[in-house]
Design a protein around this motif. Structure first.
Motif, PDB file in Angstrom:
ATOM      1  N   ASP A 170      -5.148  -7.467  -7.944  1.00  0.00           N
ATOM      2  CA  ASP A 170      -4.656  -6.933  -7.823  1.00  0.00           C
ATOM      3  C   ASP A 170      -4.876  -5.689  -6.825  1.00  0.00           C
ATOM      4  O   ASP A 170      -4.136  -4.866  -6.616  1.00  0.00           O
ATOM      5  CB  ASP A 170      -4.015  -6.649  -9.239  1.00  0.00           C
ATOM      6  CG  ASP A 170      -2.845  -7.805  -9.546  1.00  0.00           C
ATOM      7  OD1 ASP A 170      -2.328  -8.742  -8.873  1.00  0.00           O
ATOM      8  OD2 ASP A 170      -2.306  -7.853 -11.040  1.00  0.00           O
ATOM      9  N   ALA A 171      -5.995  -5.032  -8.195  1.00  0.00           N
ATOM     10  CA  ALA A 171      -7.048  -3.813  -6.952  1.00  0.00           C
ATOM     11  C   ALA A 171      -6.857  -4.401  -5.323  1.00  0.00           C
ATOM     12  O   ALA A 171      -6.843  -3.494  -4.635  1.00  0.00           O
ATOM     13  CB  ALA A 171      -8.119  -3.862  -7.327  1.00  0.00           C
ATOM     14  N   GLU A 224      -5.186  -6.127  -3.822  1.00  0.00           N
ATOM     15  CA  GLU A 224      -4.394  -5.669  -2.937  1.00  0.00           C
ATOM     16  C   GLU A 224      -3.591  -5.008  -2.335  1.00  0.00           C
ATOM     17  O   GLU A 224      -3.061  -4.073  -1.727  1.00  0.00           O
ATOM     18  CB  GLU A 224      -3.351  -6.694  -3.606  1.00  0.00           C
ATOM     19  CG  GLU A 224      -2.861  -8.726  -3.756  1.00  0.00           C
ATOM     20  CD  GLU A 224      -2.444  -9.325  -2.501  1.00  0.00           C
ATOM     21  OE1 GLU A 224      -2.792  -8.305  -1.064  1.00  0.00           O
ATOM     22  OE2 GLU A 224      -3.148 -10.425  -1.947  1.00  0.00           O
ATOM     23  N   ARG A 225      -3.545  -3.675  -3.557  1.00  0.00           N
ATOM     24  CA  ARG A 225      -3.318  -2.418  -3.439  1.00  0.00           C
ATOM     25  C   ARG A 225      -3.978  -1.926  -2.812  1.00  0.00           C
ATOM     26  O   ARG A 225      -3.728  -0.495  -1.374  1.00  0.00           O
ATOM     27  CB  ARG A 225      -3.718  -2.130  -4.840  1.00  0.00           C
ATOM     28  CG  ARG A 225      -3.127  -0.556  -5.035  1.00  0.00           C
ATOM     29  CD  ARG A 225      -2.387   0.230  -4.580  1.00  0.00           C
ATOM     30  NE  ARG A 225      -1.567   0.945  -4.058  1.00  0.00           N
ATOM     31  CZ  ARG A 225      -2.030   2.526  -5.167  1.00  0.00           C
ATOM     32  NH1 ARG A 225      -1.550   2.159  -6.004  1.00  0.00           N
ATOM     33  NH2 ARG A 225      -1.518   3.611  -4.341  1.00  0.00           N
ATOM     34  N   LEU A 226      -5.571  -1.918  -2.498  1.00  0.00           N
ATOM     35  CA  LEU A 226      -6.158  -1.317  -1.498  1.00  0.00           C
ATOM     36  C   LEU A 226      -5.618  -1.535   0.210  1.00  0.00           C
ATOM     37  O   LEU A 226      -6.136  -1.106   0.879  1.00  0.00           O
ATOM     38  CB  LEU A 226      -7.938  -1.651  -1.813  1.00  0.00           C
ATOM     39  CG  LEU A 226      -8.875  -0.634  -3.341  1.00  0.00           C
ATOM     40  CD1 LEU A 226     -10.184  -1.205  -3.047  1.00  0.00           C
ATOM     41  CD2 LEU A 226      -8.516   1.106  -3.152  1.00  0.00           C
ATOM     42  N   ALA A 283      -3.106  -3.542   0.429  1.00  0.00           N
ATOM     43  CA  ALA A 283      -1.704  -2.287   1.345  1.00  0.00           C
ATOM     44  C   ALA A 283      -1.903  -1.105   2.011  1.00  0.00           C
ATOM     45  O   ALA A 283      -1.095  -0.565   2.910  1.00  0.00           O
ATOM     46  CB  ALA A 283      -1.170  -2.515   0.038  1.00  0.00           C
ATOM     47  N   ASP A 284      -3.149  -0.365   1.274  1.00  0.00           N
ATOM     48  CA  ASP A 284      -3.317   1.148   1.172  1.00  0.00           C
ATOM     49  C   ASP A 284      -3.209   1.377   2.847  1.00  0.00           C
ATOM     50  O   ASP A 284      -3.120   2.137   4.090  1.00  0.00           O
ATOM     51  CB  ASP A 284      -3.652   1.973   0.511  1.00  0.00           C
ATOM     52  CG  ASP A 284      -2.979   2.171  -0.529  1.00  0.00           C
ATOM     53  OD1 ASP A 284      -1.986   2.320  -0.469  1.00  0.00           O
ATOM     54  OD2 ASP A 284      -3.478   2.703  -1.464  1.00  0.00           O
ATOM     55  N   LEU A 315      -5.457   0.434  -9.079  1.00  0.00           N
ATOM     56  CA  LEU A 315      -3.537   0.393  -9.322  1.00  0.00           C
ATOM     57  C   LEU A 315      -3.778   1.442  -9.275  1.00  0.00           C
ATOM     58  O   LEU A 315      -1.914   1.588  -8.911  1.00  0.00           O
ATOM     59  CB  LEU A 315      -3.908  -0.805 -10.230  1.00  0.00           C
ATOM     60  CG  LEU A 315      -4.377  -2.203  -9.721  1.00  0.00           C
ATOM     61  CD1 LEU A 315      -3.770  -2.743 -11.414  1.00  0.00           C
ATOM     62  CD2 LEU A 315      -3.793  -2.703  -8.827  1.00  0.00           C
ATOM     63  N   GLY A 324      -4.419   3.917  -6.060  1.00  0.00           N
ATOM     64  CA  GLY A 324      -4.425   3.307  -4.530  1.00  0.00           C
ATOM     65  C   GLY A 324      -5.949   3.581  -3.973  1.00  0.00           C
ATOM     66  O   GLY A 324      -7.072   4.186  -4.307  1.00  0.00           O
TER      67      GLY A 324
END
Length: 723
Positions: A214-215, A217-219, A221-222, A258, A261
């Protein structure tokens, strides 16, 4: 979560940035001043202008291209961003005229052979392969079209064989590469996305492999949305290293990412970038580009035409740059390195202290967490004269180095500890009585032997029953009567700091905000402006003080993975025997210094060799004097090289025909016929001679040798600092 909880600049921010899920806040350390609160920043602060090769947010595609650009392993000092490795040795390059003439002659030879075959001048033997490998029915029938196809196909095969033969003979492929369309097309872009998605650095594969999907994916996406900068990437990578080393947990790290970001794990100042950049930086490799290695025969072939860059792995062996005023020491060396180290500090990788004259151009004030303007009444910060220590002996050693280090005999075997002993005899009793060290005026009175302060100090010691410290004071009073006592010299040096311009500085009563170099175990950015105008001697004392405190502080740090660097612009009068010994010990402490000098004459003659030996990176800029060049030539040593001796001997003709031919040749060429003899031998010569360093280095250039902390070397390189 912040960087890792152990490297933050404690107390450098009056209102620290809220920490979403990190270790408990560390209380401020005495001697570490608080930084005024940073104004609230938007979620994505606007990014300043970028030099070529930098990832400009909010353009996510540009950032991803920058991140995915190949950075192959390279010898020390090569700019790895988009680097294309070259062979270690220069391949043999045929002169263009010879190459073109050889290709043309080979073409004419091939045309001649084909003409002779086609017209039958070489007989019919060349058709034997066709007769041997084809049935007679193919060649002896009435099918005119089939016969034409057979024979012309055979002619094409023969022509192709001749073409391949003469093409290889005339080096046609080399002509095509050098002068054909491949040479017309521009070089392809350096950055290309990797083919395998699992190896894409923008997808954070190391986090995915550890289970923090999840972490990651967040990075990712940013990054795609243009919310991530190169500093953010480096800062989060540094925090992830803290997770892998066990300094904090994976759950804490993942929770911070999370929640925030790309803005997770912030620097205590809250800044995510510098206000402006002037140099080219690559925070993936940690390098800053200083220039371009010249395409010169004296440079190794693998370095010619490549970018020249420095990073912590090189600065960890310390750098000494020598060149006259105007040669580019500050603008081309100090400013880019200070800027790079400030970026590393924002990423949680480094702590930096930059010392220079006021207005020297080492970066804007808002690029630093702490700015100490000594002698400026508007300065918000003070400088701790005693380095933040509570040990009188340690304080005496550092202060003695600042006050009288340049007066010590630089020859081995000299006793330079008398100044330390004198100061310790006074600092210990004073602190025992007052709970603090003396201010500058109080220290001056004690060193001068003023009766009133000494009597008051003695009475206070007697009242508290501290007999051991009374013996120290008795010894000090006995030594004052001797003509060789160094207290008078120390008092004269302290008097340089006891001036009206410094009345508000070096306070020990707790009323000011002193900065102490004890804070260098955290990623802090510090700039110290020295008052060189009108206070040159005091500035040299303060520069020696900062250098002595730096070498003493970094040696006792717990976290040596945080690189600490002192950048000292103009180290004239700063190099002392103890300073050279301290610089030599920095490599094992995860620290380094950057020193600049106008000339090596600013260093005592016995210390020049040890100083050049203690620094792993040495730079000689254009305009160097021959005697300075001699010191560099000696430390760079010699190398074996191939020397060619060419001898021309006139040819004497004996026969009348030979004499006539020689006369005709002389009329045509204007020279007598000669025979050339070439002798090749191996000789040992200096890599760069003193004369070459003084006269053959063009303006804006420098000769630089490099050494990494692992011991890998790069020979002296001619570098264009303007590239």
């Amino acid at each position: 979560m912040d960087s890792d909880g152990n490297r933050d600049a404690r107390g450098t921010h009056a209102h620290p940035v809220p920490r979403p899920a990190g270790p408990p806040a560390v209380p401020p350390v005495p001697g570490m001043p608080a930084v005024p609160p940073v104004p609230a920043m938007p979620a994505v602060p606007p990014r300043p202008a970028r030099a070529p090769g930098e990832p400009p947010a909010p353009d996510g595609s540009a950032f991803l291209t920058w991140l995915r650009t190949p950075r192959p392993e390279a010898p020390p000092g090569i700019w790895r961003f988009g680097h294309r490795p070259r062979p270690a040795e220069e391949p043999e390059r045929i002169p263009g005229r010879q190459l073109v003439s050889g290709a043309l002659i080979s073409f004419l030879v091939g045309w001649l052979i084909w003409s002779l075959l086609w017209n039958g001048y070489l007989g019919s033997w060349w058709v034997l392969p066709l007769e041997l490998f084809t049935p007679d029915s193919w060649r002896r029938n009435n099918d005119r079209i089939g016969n034409a196809v057979l024979w012309y196909s055979y002619y094409a095969v023969i022509a192709l064989v001749i073409l391949v033969f003469v093409g290889r003979l005339g080096r046609w492929p080399e002509v095509w590469r050098r002068y054909g369309p491949p040479a017309w097309r521009p070089a392809p872009p350096a950055g290309e996305p990797p083919a395998a998605p699992g190896e894409d650095p923008a997808e954070w594969p190391q986090l995915r492999a550890a289970g923090a999907v999840d972490a990651a994916e967040r990075l990712a996406a940013d990054a795609r949305a243009g919310l991530m900068r190169d500093v953010d990437h480096a800062r989060i990578t540094r925090a992830w290293q803290g997770v892998r080393s066990g300094r904090h947990s994976l759950a804490t790290f993942a929770g911070a990412v999370l929640a925030d970001g790309a803005a997770a794990c912030p620097h205590p100042s809250g800044a995510r970038d510098l206000p402006a950049r002037q140099a080219r930086h690559d925070l993936v490799t940690g390098q800053v580009r200083l220039g371009t290695t010249a395409d010169d025969a004296r440079n190794p072939y693998a370095y010619r035409g490549t970018g020249l860059a420095l990073g912590p792995e090189l600065l960890g062996t310390s750098l000494l740059a020598v060149g006259p005023a105007g040669s580019g020491k500050t603008g081309s060396v100090v400013r880019p390195l200070a800027e790079s180290l400030c970026l590393h500090a924002l990423a949680g990788r480094a702590a930096v202290v930059v010392v220079g004259a006021a207005g020297a151009g080492v970066g804007p004030a808002d690029a630093y967490d702490v700015v100490v303007r000594v002698g400026n009444p508007e300065s918000e910060y003070d400088l701790d004269l005693y380095g933040g220590t509570t040990d009188p002996d340690e304080a005496a050693a550092v202060l003695a180095e600042a006050l009288a280090g340049d007066l010590a005999d630089p020859h081995p075997g000299s006793d330079s500890r008398r100044s330390t002993t004198v100061l310790a005899q006074l600092l210990g009793p004073f602190r025992a009585v007052h709970g603090r060290f003396p201010s500058v005026p109080e220290l001056r009175q004690l060193l001068d032997g003023t009766p009133g302060p000494l009597a008051a100090l003695r009475k206070a010691l007697q009242d508290t029953g501290q007999e051991s410290l009374l013996r120290e004071l008795d010894a000090r009073e006995r030594q004052m009567a001797h003509p060789g006592d160094v207290a008078g010299v120390l008092a004269d040096r302290v008097a340089l700091l006891d001036r009206p311009a410094f009345a508000a500085f070096f306070d020990t009563s707790g009323q000011s905000r002193p900065f102490s170099l004890k804070a260098l175990d955290h990623p802090v950015r510090v700039r110290v402006d020295l008052p060189e105008r009108g206070h040159a001697d005091a500035s040299r004392i303060l520069a020696r003080l900062v250098l002595a405190q730096f070498t003493a502080s970094v040696a006792v740090r717990e976290d040596r993975s945080l690189f600490a660097c002192l950048v000292l612009d103009d180290a004239s009068g700063v190099v002392t025997p103890e300073a050279v010994r301290g610089i030599a010990r920095l490599r094992s402490a995860g620290a380094g210094v950057v020193l600049t000098l106008r000339t090596l004459d600013d260093v005592p003659r016995p210390l020049r060799g040890p100083l050049l030996g203690a620094t792993g990176c040495r730079m000689a800029l254009s305009g160097l004097t021959p005697w300075d060049g001699q010191d560099f030539a000696e430390v760079w040593g010699k190398e074996w090289t191939e020397a060619r001796d060419v001898t021309d001997r006139q040819i004497i003709a004996e026969s009348p025909a030979g004499k006539a031919a020689h006369m005709l040749r002389r009329v045509i060429t204007g020279k007598a016929p000669t025979a050339r003899a070439v002798t090749v031998r191996q000789v040992e010569r200096e890599r760069w001679s003193a004369s070459e360093l003084a006269h053959a280095v063009p303006p804006g250039h420098a000769v630089l040798s490099l050494t990494t902390v692992q011991g890998e070397h790069a020979p002296p390189l001619l570098v264009d600092l303007r590239g």
